[in-house]
Design a protein around this motif. Structure first.
Motif, PDB file in Angstrom:
ATOM      1  N   LEU A   1      94.558 -37.038 -24.425  1.00  0.00           N
ATOM      2  CA  LEU A   1      95.967 -36.963 -24.053  1.00  0.00           C
ATOM      3  C   LEU A   1      96.829 -37.694 -25.077  1.00  0.00           C
ATOM      4  O   LEU A   1      96.437 -38.743 -25.590  1.00  0.00           O
TER       5      LEU A   1
ATOM      6  N   LEU B   1      99.899 -33.771 -16.609  1.00  0.00           N
ATOM      7  CA  LEU B   1     100.194 -34.346 -17.921  1.00  0.00           C
ATOM      8  C   LEU B   1     101.488 -35.154 -17.881  1.00  0.00           C
ATOM      9  O   LEU B   1     101.589 -36.221 -18.492  1.00  0.00           O
TER      10      LEU B   1
ATOM     11  N   ASP C   1     101.545 -39.140 -18.553  1.00  0.00           N
ATOM     12  CA  ASP C   1     102.410 -39.647 -19.613  1.00  0.00           C
ATOM     13  C   ASP C   1     103.363 -40.703 -19.069  1.00  0.00           C
ATOM     14  O   ASP C   1     103.642 -41.720 -19.721  1.00  0.00           O
TER      15      ASP C   1
END
Length: 273
Positions: free
Chosen positions: A127, A266, A270
């Protein structure tokens, strides 16, 4: 995480559907063995009190989440506690002292679990913009240790794995238990499937709740259940949408396949790390 077994075990007598976390229908014998004072604390934290089990290091709720006494006695310090719709939610405690590397070990499990653990770690470490990374260690006990247990199906579901939430001190939950019962992954476990379950349980270890905790029927079937506003432990992650979150890695029940981060996952990763 849990798997649906139709009509009952990981291999539904007619169809074989695996769910990731746990079942909705109450097993009264199990729940009745847990003191009402404990059930009240579990409910105040925003967790389902259906089929709660006493386990060696706390209480198993929602099929794959272990709440320790520390979890149950902690109080939320966040003012951002909302009634869930379909957004991404986290727990009150998160992993702190970032940037940070969390070590992960595997104890007394077959090679496929080691490979699956390394795959799950690779998914997290790939990621972008991450402040939390993971590292597999082949000797010693990691910050998170993965080991086995054996438990058969119950009430149409089987638990694939279980874990807990970060401590008040900001450390990840230190254990992931993976079910080695024949009905969990079969005699020849698929590495990608096992990796998806480990990825899900690692999500709990760093503070993610089930994406569909407000309505477990979304991924598990059965009746709708919503714990409401929840006293603590269900904090909206900004930027995640209020629409159905298909194929999230943190859905309560597994689809029996290789599930990883979707677009909303995601965004959540994040924001938190």
């Amino acid at each position: 995480m849990k798997k649906i077994v139709m009509p009952f075990a990981v291999v539904c007598i007619t169809a074989m559907t695996f769910v990731a976390c746990k079942k909705d229908a109450k097993t009264s014998a199990e729940t009745d063995a847990v003191p009402q004072s404990v059930l009240a604390k579990i409910q105040s934290q925003g967790f389902s009190t259906d089929a709660v089990k006493k386990v060696d290091n706390g209480y198993l709720v929602e099929g794959d989440i272990i709440l320790t006494d520390e979890n149950l006695n902690s109080k939320s310090t966040s003012p951002t506690l909302l009634i869930a719709q379909e957004e991404q939610y986290r727990t009150t405690n998160l992993v702190t002292r970032l940037p940070r590397t969390v070590t992960v070990s595997v104890t007394n499990l077959p090679t496929v679990y080691v490979l699956a653990t390394q795959e799950a770690i690779g998914r997290y470490n790939a990621l972008p913009n991450k402040r939390l990374t993971f590292q597999y260690i082949s000797s010693g006990t990691g910050d998170i240790d993965i080991y086995g247990f054996n438990e058969g199906p119950s009430g149409g579901y089987i638990t694939l794995g279980s874990s807990g939430f970060p401590t008040a001190a900001g450390d990840p939950f230190n254990q992931i238990k993976m079910n080695q019962n024949q009905y969990a992954y079969g005699s020849n476990p698929d590495q990608h499937y096992v990796a998806s379950v480990i990825q899900h349980e690692m999500g709990h270890c760093i503070g993610f709740r089930h994406t569909d905790y407000m309505n477990r029927a979304y991924s598990c079937g059965g009746r709708r259940s919503n714990e409401g506003s929840a006293g603590v432990g269900a904090i909206l992650i900004p930027g995640t949408p209020s629409t159905a979150n298909a194929e999230s890695f943190m859905l309560a029940c597994s689809n029996g396949g290789n599930r990883t981060f979707n677009a909303n996952d995601l965004i959540a990763m994040d924001y938190l790390y």
